[in-house]
Design a protein around this motif. Structure first.
Motif, PDB file in Angstrom:
ATOM      1  N   GLU A 243      17.735  50.400  68.613  1.00  0.00           N
ATOM      2  CA  GLU A 243      19.193  50.259  68.634  1.00  0.00           C
ATOM      3  C   GLU A 243      19.662  49.187  67.654  1.00  0.00           C
ATOM      4  OE1 GLU A 243      22.885  49.307  71.724  1.00  0.00           O
ATOM      5  OE2 GLU A 243      20.845  49.605  72.491  1.00  0.00           O
ATOM      6  N   ARG A 244      18.936  48.077  67.592  1.00  0.00           N
ATOM      7  CA  ARG A 244      19.315  47.022  66.643  1.00  0.00           C
ATOM      8  C   ARG A 244      19.205  47.511  65.203  1.00  0.00           C
ATOM      9  NH1 ARG A 244      16.451  43.736  70.408  1.00  0.00           N
ATOM     10  NH2 ARG A 244      14.589  43.673  69.091  1.00  0.00           N
ATOM     11  N   HIS A 245      18.149  48.267  64.921  1.00  0.00           N
ATOM     12  CA  HIS A 245      17.990  48.806  63.562  1.00  0.00           C
ATOM     13  C   HIS A 245      19.091  49.814  63.237  1.00  0.00           C
ATOM     14  CE1 HIS A 245      13.387  47.814  63.541  1.00  0.00           C
ATOM     15  NE2 HIS A 245      14.147  46.755  63.364  1.00  0.00           N
ATOM     16  N   ALA A 246      19.418  50.664  64.216  1.00  0.00           N
ATOM     17  CA  ALA A 246      20.483  51.648  64.002  1.00  0.00           C
ATOM     18  C   ALA A 246      21.830  50.964  63.785  1.00  0.00           C
ATOM     19  CB  ALA A 246      20.559  52.601  65.191  1.00  0.00           C
ATOM     20  N   GLN A 247      22.082  49.915  64.566  1.00  0.00           N
ATOM     21  CA  GLN A 247      23.324  49.153  64.401  1.00  0.00           C
ATOM     22  C   GLN A 247      23.372  48.494  63.027  1.00  0.00           C
ATOM     23  OE1 GLN A 247      26.171  48.369  66.898  1.00  0.00           O
ATOM     24  NE2 GLN A 247      26.805  48.239  64.745  1.00  0.00           N
ATOM     25  N   ALA A 248      22.227  47.987  62.563  1.00  0.00           N
ATOM     26  CA  ALA A 248      22.178  47.379  61.230  1.00  0.00           C
ATOM     27  C   ALA A 248      22.469  48.408  60.143  1.00  0.00           C
ATOM     28  CB  ALA A 248      20.813  46.736  61.001  1.00  0.00           C
ATOM     29  N   ALA A 249      21.936  49.612  60.300  1.00  0.00           N
ATOM     30  CA  ALA A 249      22.217  50.678  59.333  1.00  0.00           C
ATOM     31  C   ALA A 249      23.701  51.023  59.348  1.00  0.00           C
ATOM     32  CB  ALA A 249      21.376  51.909  59.651  1.00  0.00           C
ATOM     33  N   MET A 250      24.291  51.032  60.543  1.00  0.00           N
ATOM     34  CA  MET A 250      25.718  51.325  60.662  1.00  0.00           C
ATOM     35  C   MET A 250      26.544  50.227  60.011  1.00  0.00           C
ATOM     36  SD  MET A 250      27.273  53.902  62.130  1.00  0.00           S
ATOM     37  CE  MET A 250      28.996  54.328  61.912  1.00  0.00           C
ATOM     38  N   ASP A 251      26.164  48.984  60.224  1.00  0.00           N
ATOM     39  CA  ASP A 251      26.880  47.869  59.618  1.00  0.00           C
ATOM     40  C   ASP A 251      26.791  47.921  58.094  1.00  0.00           C
ATOM     41  OD1 ASP A 251      27.487  46.980  62.139  1.00  0.00           O
ATOM     42  OD2 ASP A 251      25.890  45.469  62.203  1.00  0.00           O
ATOM     43  N   GLY A 252      25.667  48.434  57.594  1.00  0.00           N
ATOM     44  CA  GLY A 252      25.481  48.518  56.147  1.00  0.00           C
ATOM     45  C   GLY A 252      26.161  49.702  55.501  1.00  0.00           C
ATOM     46  N   CYS A 253      26.706  50.605  56.305  1.00  0.00           N
ATOM     47  CA  CYS A 253      27.433  51.756  55.761  1.00  0.00           C
ATOM     48  C   CYS A 253      28.814  51.291  55.311  1.00  0.00           C
ATOM     49  CB  CYS A 253      27.556  52.850  56.824  1.00  0.00           C
ATOM     50  SG  CYS A 253      28.553  54.272  56.325  1.00  0.00           S
ATOM     51  N   GLY A 254      29.132  51.478  54.053  1.00  0.00           N
ATOM     52  CA  GLY A 254      30.381  50.958  53.499  1.00  0.00           C
ATOM     53  C   GLY A 254      31.614  51.762  53.841  1.00  0.00           C
ATOM     54  N   TYR A 255      31.439  52.873  54.545  1.00  0.00           N
ATOM     55  CA  TYR A 255      32.588  53.706  54.904  1.00  0.00           C
ATOM     56  C   TYR A 255      33.428  52.989  55.970  1.00  0.00           C
ATOM     57  CZ  TYR A 255      35.198  57.951  56.061  1.00  0.00           C
ATOM     58  OH  TYR A 255      36.192  58.884  56.283  1.00  0.00           O
ATOM     59  N   ALA A 256      34.745  52.988  55.790  1.00  0.00           N
ATOM     60  CA  ALA A 256      35.609  52.156  56.644  1.00  0.00           C
ATOM     61  C   ALA A 256      35.789  52.725  58.053  1.00  0.00           C
ATOM     62  CB  ALA A 256      36.969  51.965  55.973  1.00  0.00           C
ATOM     63  N   ARG A 257      36.017  54.029  58.157  1.00  0.00           N
ATOM     64  CA  ARG A 257      36.371  54.614  59.455  1.00  0.00           C
ATOM     65  C   ARG A 257      35.102  55.093  60.160  1.00  0.00           C
ATOM     66  NH1 ARG A 257      39.329  59.639  61.291  1.00  0.00           N
ATOM     67  NH2 ARG A 257      40.255  58.971  63.254  1.00  0.00           N
ATOM     68  N   LYS A 258      34.526  54.224  60.944  1.00  0.00           N
ATOM     69  CA  LYS A 258      33.247  54.536  61.567  1.00  0.00           C
ATOM     70  C   LYS A 258      33.183  53.953  62.970  1.00  0.00           C
ATOM     71  CE  LYS A 258      31.161  50.489  59.343  1.00  0.00           C
ATOM     72  NZ  LYS A 258      30.158  49.996  58.383  1.00  0.00           N
ATOM     73  N   SER A 259      32.293  54.536  63.782  1.00  0.00           N
ATOM     74  CA  SER A 259      32.074  54.039  65.141  1.00  0.00           C
ATOM     75  C   SER A 259      30.592  54.158  65.459  1.00  0.00           C
ATOM     76  CB  SER A 259      32.896  54.849  66.156  1.00  0.00           C
ATOM     77  OG  SER A 259      32.506  56.210  66.144  1.00  0.00           O
ATOM     78  N   PHE A 260      30.126  53.326  66.386  1.00  0.00           N
ATOM     79  CA  PHE A 260      28.714  53.328  66.777  1.00  0.00           C
ATOM     80  C   PHE A 260      28.618  53.560  68.274  1.00  0.00           C
ATOM     81  CE2 PHE A 260      24.841  51.110  68.233  1.00  0.00           C
ATOM     82  CZ  PHE A 260      23.899  51.775  67.462  1.00  0.00           C
ATOM     83  N   ILE A 261      27.792  54.542  68.652  1.00  0.00           N
ATOM     84  CA  ILE A 261      27.565  54.865  70.059  1.00  0.00           C
ATOM     85  C   ILE A 261      26.072  54.793  70.324  1.00  0.00           C
ATOM     86  CG2 ILE A 261      27.801  56.623  71.864  1.00  0.00           C
ATOM     87  CD1 ILE A 261      29.918  57.103  68.844  1.00  0.00           C
ATOM     88  N   SER A 262      25.675  54.111  71.373  1.00  0.00           N
ATOM     89  CA  SER A 262      24.271  54.051  71.771  1.00  0.00           C
ATOM     90  C   SER A 262      24.105  54.833  73.071  1.00  0.00           C
ATOM     91  CB  SER A 262      23.819  52.600  71.965  1.00  0.00           C
ATOM     92  OG  SER A 262      22.452  52.545  72.333  1.00  0.00           O
ATOM     93  N   LEU A 263      23.345  55.903  73.019  1.00  0.00           N
ATOM     94  CA  LEU A 263      23.190  56.765  74.179  1.00  0.00           C
ATOM     95  C   LEU A 263      22.239  56.153  75.198  1.00  0.00           C
ATOM     96  CD1 LEU A 263      22.911  60.273  72.468  1.00  0.00           C
ATOM     97  CD2 LEU A 263      24.949  59.138  73.375  1.00  0.00           C
ATOM     98  N   LYS A 264      22.563  56.342  76.463  1.00  0.00           N
ATOM     99  CA  LYS A 264      21.721  55.885  77.572  1.00  0.00           C
ATOM    100  C   LYS A 264      21.242  57.118  78.339  1.00  0.00           C
ATOM    101  CE  LYS A 264      22.960  51.756  76.320  1.00  0.00           C
ATOM    102  NZ  LYS A 264      22.031  50.933  75.485  1.00  0.00           N
ATOM    103  N   THR A 265      20.262  56.886  79.232  1.00  0.00           N
ATOM    104  CA  THR A 265      19.741  57.998  80.009  1.00  0.00           C
ATOM    105  C   THR A 265      20.824  58.612  80.897  1.00  0.00           C
ATOM    106  OG1 THR A 265      17.931  58.678  81.475  1.00  0.00           O
ATOM    107  CG2 THR A 265      18.944  56.520  81.911  1.00  0.00           C
ATOM    108  N   PRO A 266      20.932  59.920  81.017  1.00  0.00           N
ATOM    109  CA  PRO A 266      20.151  60.943  80.334  1.00  0.00           C
ATOM    110  C   PRO A 266      20.652  61.158  78.893  1.00  0.00           C
ATOM    111  CG  PRO A 266      21.724  61.991  81.802  1.00  0.00           C
ATOM    112  CD  PRO A 266      21.865  60.507  82.000  1.00  0.00           C
ATOM    113  N   VAL A 267      19.776  60.912  77.947  1.00  0.00           N
ATOM    114  CA  VAL A 267      20.157  60.963  76.541  1.00  0.00           C
ATOM    115  C   VAL A 267      20.605  62.366  76.127  1.00  0.00           C
ATOM    116  CG1 VAL A 267      19.263  60.723  74.185  1.00  0.00           C
ATOM    117  CG2 VAL A 267      18.723  59.004  75.908  1.00  0.00           C
ATOM    118  N   TRP A 268      19.932  63.402  76.626  1.00  0.00           N
ATOM    119  CA  TRP A 268      20.276  64.771  76.225  1.00  0.00           C
ATOM    120  C   TRP A 268      21.725  65.104  76.577  1.00  0.00           C
ATOM    121  CZ3 TRP A 268      22.059  68.130  79.868  1.00  0.00           C
ATOM    122  CH2 TRP A 268      21.793  67.818  81.212  1.00  0.00           C
ATOM    123  N   ALA A 269      22.204  64.609  77.727  1.00  0.00           N
ATOM    124  CA  ALA A 269      23.575  64.901  78.150  1.00  0.00           C
ATOM    125  C   ALA A 269      24.576  64.187  77.238  1.00  0.00           C
ATOM    126  CB  ALA A 269      23.779  64.476  79.596  1.00  0.00           C
ATOM    127  N   GLY A 270      24.273  62.928  76.900  1.00  0.00           N
ATOM    128  CA  GLY A 270      25.158  62.195  76.004  1.00  0.00           C
ATOM    129  C   GLY A 270      25.186  62.801  74.614  1.00  0.00           C
TER     130      GLY A 270
END
Length: 268
Positions: free
Chosen positions: A74-101
């Protein structure tokens, strides 16, 4: 027609930045949201096979290791998201049950973006790709090296349900092309590709028709035609036959997924 939300499943691995770059590329013409969705391995999926054979301490240690790995990812994914220069973005971290999310996020997205590995059954997002394409029947964009909007885009056409759905859903993408070519097999269903041309014209997309007269399987013919056209993107229906049949006999979809070019817009 327009797109408002482009979803990028993230694994916390090295491919996340490439996935987000492709999602931002698709989103930019529409000022759409890029939703980075961290999709970890689900502890709930692992517990059943641990079963009674695991001693309590071993069981607990294994689960803790999985949770720690998910937190690091999750920390690595968040870092990749922070490094994305596109302005209109959101970050979601799925929790169990992951398939449903994952299903819920895909249903609320116009397109879901992957790189090459998950569609080929490799890496932690391989099952997510199958879930989104086959079970949720959401359109996906498979970004390959040099993926770009504009230029030539091709549409694989046989008049079938999958091809029709893909062609309809891809209209916002095709509106960005400098040229659109409908690739129709001469032995395909008897459905005049001029009908698809008319559908596109009514939506502001000019297109040409090219008949694939070469003998043999349609998949290699499509890839060869795209190469001759220097097409950036191929729009195609996915898994037109039962998945078991596709697995045993190969199938056009597997051929397209196994190629290195062009990038693919697929819908089942």
């Amino acid at each position: 027609m327009s797109w408002a939300r482009i979803m990028a499943p993230l694994s916390g691995g090295t491919g996340d930045r490439e996935t987000l770059a492709a999602a931002a590329m698709l989103a930019a013409p529409f000022e759409a949201e890029v939703a980075g969705v961290y999709t970890p391995a689900d502890v709930a999926d692992v517990m059943p096979w641990m079963g009674e054979g695991f001693l309590g301490g071993v069981h607990t240690t294994a689960l803790e290791s999985l949770r720690e790995a998910a937190a690091v990812g999750e920390r690595h994914a968040q870092a990749a998201m922070d490094g994305c220069g596109y302005a209109r973005k959101s970050f979601i971290s799925l929790k169990t049950p992951v398939w449903a999310g994952l299903s819920a996020e895909a249903r609320l997205s116009d397109v879901v973006v992957f790189t090459n590995d998950p569609p080929r059954g490799r890496g932690p997002l391989a099952e997510s790709f199958q879930q989104i394409v086959v079970d949720e029947q959401r359109p996906v964009f498979i970004a390959r090296e040099g993926a770009a909007l504009g230029g030539v885009m091709a549409v694989a056409w046989d008049g079938g349900k999958e091809a029709s759905r893909a062609a309809r859903l891809a209209v916002p993408l095709l509106q960005q092309a400098s040229r659109v070519v409908i690739l129709a097999g001469v032995k395909a269903r008897k459905f005049d590709p001029a009908r698809l041309q008319g559908y596109f014209t009514a939506r502001g997309v000019a297109s040409d028709v090219q008949l694939l007269e070469e003998p043999g399987e349609i998949g290699p013919c499509l890839i060869k035609a795209c190469a001759k056209l220097s097409a950036n993107i191929l729009v195609a229906g996915a898994f037109g036959h039962p998945r078991l049949q596709e697995f045993i006999f190969g199938g056009t979809t597997r051929t397209l997924l196994g190629a290195d070019h062009p990038s693919l817009f697929l819908s089942h």
